[in-house]
Design an enzyme around this catalytic site. Sequence first.
Site, PDB file in Angstrom:
ATOM      1  NE  ARG A  35      -4.384  -1.400   1.719  1.00  0.00           N
ATOM      2  CZ  ARG A  35      -5.388  -1.585   2.564  1.00  0.00           C
ATOM      3  NH1 ARG A  35      -5.237  -1.275   3.840  1.00  0.00           N
ATOM      4  NH2 ARG A  35      -6.534  -2.070   2.142  1.00  0.00           N
ATOM      5  CE  LYS A 198     -17.134 -14.290   8.874  1.00  0.00           C
ATOM      6  NZ  LYS A 198     -17.645 -13.007   9.305  1.00  0.00           N
ATOM      7  N   GLY A 355      -7.756  -8.408   0.607  1.00  0.00           N
ATOM      8  CA  GLY A 355      -6.503  -8.458   1.351  1.00  0.00           C
ATOM      9  C   GLY A 355      -5.832  -9.817   1.309  1.00  0.00           C
ATOM     10  N   GLY A 378     -12.480  -4.366   1.346  1.00  0.00           N
ATOM     11  CA  GLY A 378     -13.885  -3.953   1.398  1.00  0.00           C
ATOM     12  C   GLY A 378     -14.232  -2.923   0.329  1.00  0.00           C
TER      13      GLY A 378
END
Length: 397
Positions: A35, A198, A355, A378
């Site tokens: 990043r 998930k 990520g 996200g």
Amino acid sequence: MNTIDQFDFKDKKALIRVDFNVPLDDEFKITDDKRIRAALPTISKILKDGGAVILMSHLGRPKDGPTDKYSLKHILSDLSALTGVDVKFADDCIGESAVKQAADLKPGEILLLENLRFYKEEEKGDVSFAEKLSKLGDVYVNDAFGTAHRAHASTSIIAQFFPEAKYFGYLMAAEVENAEKILNHAERPFTAIMGGAKVSDKILLIEKLLEKVDNLIIGGGMAYTFAKAQGGEIGTSLLEADKQELSLELIEKAKAKGVNLILPVDTVIADRFANDADKKDVTSGEIPEGWMGLDIGPKTAKLFQEVIKNSKTLLWNGPMGVFEMESFQVGTKAVADAVVAATKDNGAFSLIGGGDSAAAIAKFGLEDEVSYVSTGGGALLEYMEGKELPGVKAING
Ligand SMILES: Nc1ncnc2c1ncn2[C@@H]1O[C@H](COP(=O)(O)OP(=O)(O)OP(=O)(O)O)[C@@H](O)[C@H]1O
Ligand SMILES: O=C(O)[C@H](O)COP(=O)(O)O
């Protein structure tokens, strides 16, 4: 898009929102500096123009004000090494000393502000906090794609104080351009590869993708909820019991839309969650009691690879197994290899987001072999779901 190319920063102070929320180990050493590297082109352009740079970011999710663990001072030496500039540090992001340090900054210099989230006003999107930050620079630049889905003071609210001087940095521009390409200009066959822990994190994205893709591959922990919903035995594998119905609905939706939904046919199981656990391959939905699925099996890897290699557009989000453990990284590596092969041999456009998928591709040393690795987790998911990101809207609006 209003990018920094449209502005000459000579003798100006650019206040740049970056996302330096990087992973640190127990000794506060950065374990992945992607990043920071991704923000370097923006910083260089401003310095080259003869401007000065003020960097602001969050690190982690501090809840109780200033906390040493979350101080951005931990990244200072790496930032200096990467920029080639002896970066100055303001141990508060607002207040008298930050104002003075910003005012004293000369062209070619860089000032890093302390963690914005040491003030609860940041996450609340407080207008007067945003105004205080805005006083530090002449021009506002947003290059924090990873945080663009947050309507925080520094990512969105602050832009109103720079009505004539707000720009996207190069990273933001590249991220949006690549995400756009996937969403609106995908060459076919278009294959999405979904994995990770998930189903619930990715429902909206999966539903959106069913409108767009030819193939939808589902692996990783989320696949066991699908297997269980279809009547299989999954032992102690990851299960979101309340998402079984929805899994079946997604299977039906895929059928109705003519999307080829591909689920694992076999799986690597372990007798405990450990790298040195006993392991074996079994057919999906036939996991004995007390065992858990921690990777896709070899037949599945082959099946997925065939589809991936024949694709022209690839979107990959989420690993195929617990790739952090050597014993269960094989499936994720197989998918990574196929994505690289499609990119190289089939001219596919491949975008890796999230990520953990980005960490996996970096672990395999394949970062430069795919078309683009997003710095967003996200943020990318929300963008792909079709949501307008506050960080993008603030500059465009
Ligand atoms: N079969 C499995 N059992 C348990 N955990 C799994 C399994 N498969 C994958 N995982 C775990 O899922 C995690 C990644 O899931 P996640 O949904 O967070 O991925 P991502 O979207 O790439 O990352 P992020 O959410 O950080 O952007 C990894 O830590 C991995 O170990
Ligand atoms: O790592 C991220 O996804 C971004 O830096 C945003 O962090 P947050 O989820 O704590 O807002």
